[in-house]
Design an enzyme around this catalytic site. Structure first.
Site, PDB file in Angstrom:
ATOM      1  N   CYS A 116      -2.191  -2.333  -3.440  1.00 45.52           N
ATOM      2  CA  CYS A 116      -1.181  -3.137  -3.983  1.00 45.52           C
ATOM      3  C   CYS A 116      -1.327  -4.174  -5.080  1.00 45.52           C
ATOM      4  O   CYS A 116      -0.753  -4.592  -5.564  1.00 45.52           O
ATOM      5  CB  CYS A 116      -0.152  -3.504  -2.911  1.00 45.52           C
ATOM      6  SG  CYS A 116       0.567  -2.322  -1.948  1.00 45.52           S
ATOM      7  N   HIS A 256       5.048  -8.678  -6.125  1.00 44.94           N
ATOM      8  CA  HIS A 256       4.874  -7.411  -5.529  1.00 44.94           C
ATOM      9  C   HIS A 256       6.086  -7.041  -4.748  1.00 44.94           C
ATOM     10  O   HIS A 256       6.486  -7.676  -4.034  1.00 44.94           O
ATOM     11  CB  HIS A 256       3.660  -7.347  -4.756  1.00 44.94           C
ATOM     12  CG  HIS A 256       3.385  -5.905  -4.000  1.00 44.94           C
ATOM     13  ND1 HIS A 256       3.496  -4.616  -4.697  1.00 44.94           N
ATOM     14  CD2 HIS A 256       3.074  -5.696  -2.867  1.00 44.94           C
ATOM     15  CE1 HIS A 256       3.313  -3.833  -3.890  1.00 44.94           C
ATOM     16  NE2 HIS A 256       2.948  -4.227  -2.393  1.00 44.94           N
ATOM     17  N   ASN A 286       8.240   0.438  -2.729  1.00 45.13           N
ATOM     18  CA  ASN A 286       6.882  -0.054  -2.990  1.00 45.13           C
ATOM     19  C   ASN A 286       5.963   1.119  -3.731  1.00 45.13           C
ATOM     20  O   ASN A 286       5.679   2.199  -3.164  1.00 45.13           O
ATOM     21  CB  ASN A 286       6.266  -0.471  -1.628  1.00 45.13           C
ATOM     22  CG  ASN A 286       4.802  -1.129  -1.924  1.00 45.13           C
ATOM     23  OD1 ASN A 286       4.388  -0.917  -3.039  1.00 45.13           O
ATOM     24  ND2 ASN A 286       4.156  -1.826  -0.773  1.00 45.13           N
TER      25      ASN A 286
END
Length: 332
Positions: A116, A256, A286
């Site tokens: 990520c 994020h 996500n």
């Protein structure tokens, strides 16, 4: 000689058409819309259903969107970077294929994997090439087809992840705009808590590994959440302190999109009002490497030249960090 900095001069994005809602997931696993929304902030996510295509398909779409908006000839691009945890294949570079498909015939290309944090680390990489003075246009793409490694019978992961891609063009700037500072870290001891064990050199694919679902992503949710909350918040606070930024100086937090509670904790640590926090987790979930550029894509029209942006991310590995960037243009 005027100091060169690396500035973002255009952004692009792409998300698949198919929308998977929390209600749909209720039919697949033991969960419900209220539980997912309360704990993650996610209402829906996009899934790439088109047969025979992978991460490169979305990366190409995002790049083409950027190229059209910026009005550039793709042959002018010097380098194509693709941050991804789900490459098309494990050997042939996804970035090389993307570069060829978009007509970046004079570029070299490679993939970057930091889970990520891939786009965040890619920003640092792109900036390094620009600041060297050797390259004028670096295309950084964050793209992931997370649905390809998700077990939709595992409620700890299937509720979180979605598919998507975002792109940013980096070019030299002599006005003091663009990349200002970075704070990037990693801790390899964290890989046991967030990983996909099958398919790599330690555990090549076998009938047994497939049967045991070891080619799907595994996450120890509580441990990852604990680390992410502290590390993202710490990194953002560190970048502010190093650059003498107060909460009044920060125009936007670009965090994020893993969990709304992690985003809120980071914003609170920075002392930021939530109307200055970019958020689209409710729409996309996500998207791993794509979260940061998709935020820029969604919020581009609200950004003004000179705005101070603080990026923050946390990912498997563990990897994490923060970047301070001054926005370089007003959207038309």
């Amino acid at each position: 000689m005027t100091k060169l900095s690396a500035a973002i001069t255009a952004v692009g994005g792409y998300v698949p058409e198919f929308v998977m809602t929390n209600k749909m997931l209720e039919e697949l696993v033991d969960t419900n819309d209220e539980w997912i929304t309360t704990r993650t902030g996610i209402k829906e996510r996009r899934v790439l259903k088109k047969e025979g295509v992978g991460t490169s398909y979305m990366a190409i779409k995002a790049a083409e969107d950027l190229i059209k908006k910026r009005g550039i000839d793709p042959s002018e691009i010097d380098l194509v970077l693709v941050g991804t945890a789900t490459p098309d294949t494990l050997v042939a570079s996804t970035a090389a294929f993307v570069a060829s498909e978009i007509g970046a015939t004079n570029a070299f290309a490679f993939d970057l994997l930091a889970a990520c944090s891939s786009f965040l680390f890619g920003m640092s990489t792109a900036a390094g090439f620009i600041e060297s003075g050797k390259y004028k246009k670096v295309l950084l793409i964050g793209a992931d087809k997370m649905s390809s490694i998700i077990d939709y019978e595992d409620r700890t992961t299937c509720i979180i992840f979605g598919d998507g891609a975002g792109a940013a063009l980096f070019e030299p700037n002599e006005e003091g705009l663009g990349m200002q500072d970075e704070y990037l870290r990693s801790d390899g001891n964290g890989r046991e808590y967030l990983s996909m064990n099958g398919g790599g050199s330690i555990m090549p694919a076998t009938e047994e590994s497939v049967k045991n679902k070891q080619h799907y992503i595994f996450q120890d949710g509580k441990t990852v959440f604990k680390f992410a909350v502290s590390k993202m918040a710490d990194a953002a606070a560190e970048i502010m302190e190093r650059n003498s930024l107060t909460h009044d100086d920060v125009s936007w937090l670009v965090p994020h999109q893993a969990n709304k509670r992690i985003i809120d904790a980071t914003a609170n640590r920075m002392g930021l009002d939530h109307d200055r926090v970019m958020m689209n987790i409710q729409k996309y979930g996500n998207t791993t490497s794509a979260t940061l550029p998709l935020l820029l894509y969604d919020y581009e029209k609200q950004l003004k030249k000179g705005d101070n942006l603080v990026f923050a991310a946390f990912g498997g590995g563990f990897t994490w960090g923060s970047i301070y960037l001054k926005w370089a243009y007003n959207s038309k």
